[in-house]
Motif scaffolding. Structure first.
Motif, PDB file in Angstrom:
ATOM      1  N   HIS A  61       0.859  -1.180   0.000  1.00  0.00           N
ATOM      2  CA  HIS A  61       0.000   0.000   0.000  1.00  0.00           C
ATOM      3  C   HIS A  61       0.897   1.232   0.000  1.00  0.00           C
ATOM      4  N   GLY A  63       0.769   4.892   0.477  1.00  0.00           N
ATOM      5  CA  GLY A  63      -0.132   5.885   1.048  1.00  0.00           C
ATOM      6  C   GLY A  63       0.335   7.306   0.801  1.00  0.00           C
ATOM      7  N   ARG A  80      -6.592   1.360   3.281  1.00  0.00           N
ATOM      8  CA  ARG A  80      -5.236   0.922   2.908  1.00  0.00           C
ATOM      9  C   ARG A  80      -5.276  -0.174   1.830  1.00  0.00           C
ATOM     10  N   LYS A  81      -6.132   0.044   0.844  1.00  0.00           N
ATOM     11  CA  LYS A  81      -6.268  -0.895  -0.269  1.00  0.00           C
ATOM     12  C   LYS A  81      -4.925  -1.029  -0.991  1.00  0.00           C
ATOM     13  N   PRO A  82      -4.471  -2.258  -1.237  1.00  0.00           N
ATOM     14  CA  PRO A  82      -3.199  -2.439  -1.946  1.00  0.00           C
ATOM     15  C   PRO A  82      -3.228  -1.780  -3.325  1.00  0.00           C
ATOM     16  N   ASN A  83      -2.146  -1.099  -3.659  1.00  0.00           N
ATOM     17  CA  ASN A  83      -2.010  -0.471  -4.975  1.00  0.00           C
ATOM     18  C   ASN A  83      -0.632  -0.754  -5.559  1.00  0.00           C
TER      19      ASN A  83
END
Length: 168
Positions: A61, A63, A80-83
């Motif tokens: 993540h 941020g 905190r969605k994984p990107n």
């Protein structure tokens, strides 16, 4: 490959645009590795809050930083969605991860004088090559200052803006 501080923009084999930076640093690979992965050092220059000390295959993540919130009004993702994803994590020589479709690769090779750092960013949008190069150059200036124990007396975002303006 030249030693241009600004990096070299080139086309990858699959037709994408990338920027590559090469730095010869008078420090051992372990110290350079810490400069690009230690959260306390990253927080000074990296354009996201992220834990890069994760094994290959881990979701990441990236941020929003406090400075991005203050300066640009960016809002953190509370979920905190994984990107991103860690692709290679081989201390102290190879760090490679994907961030929102872009590929970032750090290769550290020991040399008799210290280390050779090669950083490559494969972009998703070729039109941002110049501002991205300015941002990474500003970040790498901070990395070099940290490695040399020089105080950071400038803001990397201001420095990136200055470098990008010099391109016009």
């Amino acid at each position: 490959m030249g030693m241009d501080k600004r990096g070299t923009v080139f086309e990858t084999e699959d037709g994408r645009t990338a920027i590559r930076f090469v730095r010869l640093l008078p420090h051992p690979p372990e110290k350079v590795w810490a400069a690009i992965t230690d959260p306390s050092q990253l927080s000074v220059w990296f354009p996201a809050v992220v834990d890069l000390n994760r094994p290959a295959g881990s979701e990441l993540h990236f941020g929003v930083t406090a400075e991005q919130q203050r300066r640009y009004g960016m809002i953190p993702d509370p979920s905190r969605k994984p990107n991103g994803r860690m692709l290679r994590h081989e201390p102290p020589t190879i760090l490679e991860y994907e961030w929102s479709g872009e590929l970032l690769s750090w290769e550290i090779t020991g040399t008799p004088e210290g280390s050779r750092l090669v950083f490559t960013n494969v972009l998703t949008d070729p039109t941002i090559a110049n501002p991205a190069a300015a941002g990474w150059q500003a970040g790498l200036e901070v990395v070099e200052a940290q490695l040399n124990n020089h105080p950071i007396t400038w803001n990397p975002l201001d420095r990136a803006t200055e470098l990008a303006a010099n391109d016009k």
